[in-house]
Design a protein around this motif. Structure first.
Motif, mmCIF file in Angstrom:
data_model
loop_
_atom_site.group_PDB
_atom_site.id
_atom_site.type_symbol
_atom_site.label_atom_id
_atom_site.label_comp_id
_atom_site.label_asym_id
_atom_site.label_seq_id
_atom_site.Cartn_x
_atom_site.Cartn_y
_atom_site.Cartn_z
ATOM 1 N N PHE A 1 -0.767 -3.138 -2.580
ATOM 2 C CA PHE A 1 -0.918 -2.138 -1.529
ATOM 3 C C PHE A 1 0.359 -2.038 -0.713
ATOM 4 O O PHE A 1 1.102 -3.016 -0.591
ATOM 5 N N MET A 2 0.617 -0.869 -0.137
ATOM 6 C CA MET A 2 1.724 -0.663 0.783
ATOM 7 C C MET A 2 1.316 0.423 1.778
ATOM 8 O O MET A 2 0.339 1.139 1.554
ATOM 9 N N THR A 3 2.062 0.525 2.867
ATOM 10 C CA THR A 3 1.787 1.553 3.867
ATOM 11 C C THR A 3 2.905 2.589 3.844
ATOM 12 O O THR A 3 4.084 2.241 3.923
ATOM 13 N N ILE A 4 2.513 3.864 3.691
ATOM 14 C CA ILE A 4 3.450 4.982 3.686
ATOM 15 C C ILE A 4 3.005 5.971 4.748
ATOM 16 O O ILE A 4 1.857 6.446 4.714
ATOM 17 N N ASP A 5 3.875 6.258 5.683
ATOM 18 C CA ASP A 5 3.568 7.235 6.732
ATOM 19 C C ASP A 5 2.253 6.901 7.431
ATOM 20 O O ASP A 5 1.440 7.771 7.724
ATOM 21 N N GLY A 6 2.019 5.607 7.653
ATOM 22 C CA GLY A 6 0.815 5.160 8.323
ATOM 23 C C GLY A 6 -0.421 5.130 7.452
ATOM 24 O O GLY A 6 -1.525 4.817 7.928
ATOM 25 N N LEU A 7 -0.282 5.431 6.152
ATOM 26 C CA LEU A 7 -1.416 5.503 5.227
ATOM 27 C C LEU A 7 -1.336 4.329 4.247
ATOM 28 O O LEU A 7 -0.266 4.026 3.717
ATOM 29 N N ARG A 8 -2.474 3.692 3.998
ATOM 30 C CA ARG A 8 -2.515 2.557 3.071
ATOM 31 C C ARG A 8 -2.623 3.081 1.637
ATOM 32 O O ARG A 8 -3.599 3.736 1.280
ATOM 33 N N GLN A 67 1.563 20.138 -0.088
ATOM 34 C CA GLN A 67 2.461 19.905 -1.207
ATOM 35 C C GLN A 67 3.691 19.117 -0.762
ATOM 36 O O GLN A 67 4.134 18.173 -1.434
ATOM 37 N N GLU A 68 4.241 19.495 0.360
ATOM 38 C CA GLU A 68 5.452 18.838 0.851
ATOM 39 C C GLU A 68 5.194 17.370 1.173
ATOM 40 O O GLU A 68 6.023 16.504 0.867
ATOM 41 N N ARG A 69 4.031 17.077 1.765
ATOM 42 C CA ARG A 69 3.724 15.692 2.121
ATOM 43 C C ARG A 69 3.516 14.841 0.874
ATOM 44 O O ARG A 69 3.957 13.680 0.815
ATOM 45 N N ARG A 70 2.866 15.393 -0.145
ATOM 46 C CA ARG A 70 2.630 14.627 -1.369
ATOM 47 C C ARG A 70 3.944 14.332 -2.087
ATOM 48 O O ARG A 70 4.125 13.245 -2.645
ATOM 49 N N ALA A 71 4.864 15.296 -2.092
ATOM 50 C CA ALA A 71 6.167 15.045 -2.706
ATOM 51 C C ALA A 71 6.944 13.999 -1.909
ATOM 52 O O ALA A 71 7.631 13.141 -2.482
ATOM 53 N N GLN A 72 6.821 14.040 -0.593
ATOM 54 C CA GLN A 72 7.492 13.045 0.239
ATOM 55 C C GLN A 72 6.916 11.656 -0.001
ATOM 56 O O GLN A 72 7.635 10.651 0.090
ATOM 57 N N ASP A 73 5.631 11.574 -0.319
ATOM 58 C CA ASP A 73 5.042 10.275 -0.662
ATOM 59 C C ASP A 73 5.762 9.638 -1.840
ATOM 60 O O ASP A 73 5.927 8.407 -1.886
ATOM 61 N N VAL A 74 6.151 10.446 -2.813
ATOM 62 C CA VAL A 74 6.877 9.912 -3.966
ATOM 63 C C VAL A 74 8.194 9.291 -3.510
ATOM 64 O O VAL A 74 8.574 8.191 -3.947
ATOM 65 N N ARG A 75 8.887 9.986 -2.630
ATOM 66 C CA ARG A 75 10.143 9.471 -2.096
ATOM 67 C C ARG A 75 9.931 8.157 -1.350
ATOM 68 O O ARG A 75 10.650 7.175 -1.576
ATOM 69 N N ASP A 76 8.926 8.130 -0.487
ATOM 70 C CA ASP A 76 8.666 6.931 0.301
ATOM 71 C C ASP A 76 8.228 5.767 -0.588
ATOM 72 O O ASP A 76 8.582 4.613 -0.337
ATOM 73 N N PHE A 77 7.449 6.062 -1.613
ATOM 74 C CA PHE A 77 7.003 5.042 -2.564
ATOM 75 C C PHE A 77 8.210 4.425 -3.274
ATOM 76 O O PHE A 77 8.333 3.198 -3.385
ATOM 77 N N ALA A 78 9.117 5.282 -3.760
ATOM 78 C CA ALA A 78 10.302 4.792 -4.454
ATOM 79 C C ALA A 78 11.184 3.958 -3.529
ATOM 80 O O ALA A 78 11.687 2.890 -3.924
ATOM 81 N N LEU A 79 11.385 4.421 -2.310
ATOM 82 C CA LEU A 79 12.218 3.677 -1.363
ATOM 83 C C LEU A 79 11.596 2.331 -1.024
ATOM 84 O O LEU A 79 12.303 1.316 -0.925
#
Length: 266
Positions: A1-8, A67-79
């Motif tokens: 698990f990880m937290t991205i933009d305050g979301l687990r 759509q923009e938030r879901r694509a940003q999740d990919v970026r945050d996940f990779a980082l």
């Protein structure tokens, strides 16, 4: 698990950490375990990472499904995982997230696989998916959910469909079973924001990496016309069709999907 933009967020890590990374993005209403068969076939060559996207699987439900938030999740996940460059594969919703992300961060994607999705979708498939979200979503047991899914799609092997259904259910306090993804995504009164098709078409020429576009032979989502236009729009893209499959290619014909994608990735 990880937290991205305050979301687990929940994700699957298939090991082989010294191998090149491959990120897999599932489709709408699905979950990371949808890639289990494909991951087993590819983990000899890749370090496979498959997240449950926001509102799906074991990842927390959210207020923002744009759509923009879901694509940003990919970026945050990779980082968060320190992935500076990786191969990226996505089906349907995940495929759209994948090509939008790649257009925005082209330097980070080594190879891209887009599975049965494009800037424009066929009306018949969109109507089918919408109807599916309005189908019965509370069951006495997982077998009832399996029978409903089988009636809706005769193609998948039993084992694949059972796994997809069982990982996509959760047990309620009253002992009944319901679908795991966010109920708000099944609410017809709540729109799911989508990036305009013209914006998506404008993004495709910005994708420089080798790209494989995979279409199901009987897809009701990605038309052959749209697929061919996508190939022309991108710098280095080729199209392959998988027989005996509709939109959910990796579920409908797992062996055919692996045969189509593995040579491109290895």
């Amino acid at each position: 698990f990880m937290t991205i933009d305050g979301l687990r967020f929940h994700y699957l890590d298939w090991g082989n950490g010294s191998a090149p990374p491959l990120v897999l993005l599932h489709g709408f209403t699905s979950h990371a375990h949808a890639w289990d068969t494909f991951a087993r076939a590819m983990r000899d060559r890749y370090h496979i990472l498959a997240p449950d996207q926001r509102g799906h699987g074991e990842t927390q439900w959210a207020a923002d499904y744009s759509q923009e938030r879901r694509a940003q999740d990919v970026r945050d996940f990779a980082l968060a995982l320190g992935l500076s460059k990786f191969a990226l594969l996505g089906l349907s919703m995940g495929g759209r997230n994948a090509y939008i992300y790649t257009a925005q961060y082209p330097e980070s994607v080594e190879r891209l696989v887009i599975v049965d999705i494009g800037p424009e979708t066929m009306a018949s498939g969109s109507a089918r998916i919408t109807a599916g979200t309005q189908a019965r979503d509370v069951f006495d047991n997982p077998e009832e959910a399996f029978r409903q899914a089988r009636a809706a799609n005769p193609r998948p092997p039993d084992a694949e469909l059972r796994s997809r259904i069982e990982h996509g259910l959760m047990k309620r306090d009253d002992g009944k079973w319901t679908l795991r993804y966010d109920k708000a995504l099944r609410d017809p009164s709540r729109p799911r924001p989508q990036m305009d098709a013209s914006q998506q078409w404008a993004m495709l020429p910005r994708i420089p990496c080798p790209t494989l576009l995979v279409r199901g032979e009987h897809s009701d989502i990605l038309s052959l016309e749209t697929a061919n236009r996508m190939v022309r729009a991108m710098r280095d893209c080729r199209l392959i069709e998988v027989p005996d499959s509709g939109h959910s290619i990796s579920l409908d014909n797992p062996a055919g999907f692996i045969a189509a994608v593995r040579p491109f990735l290895v």
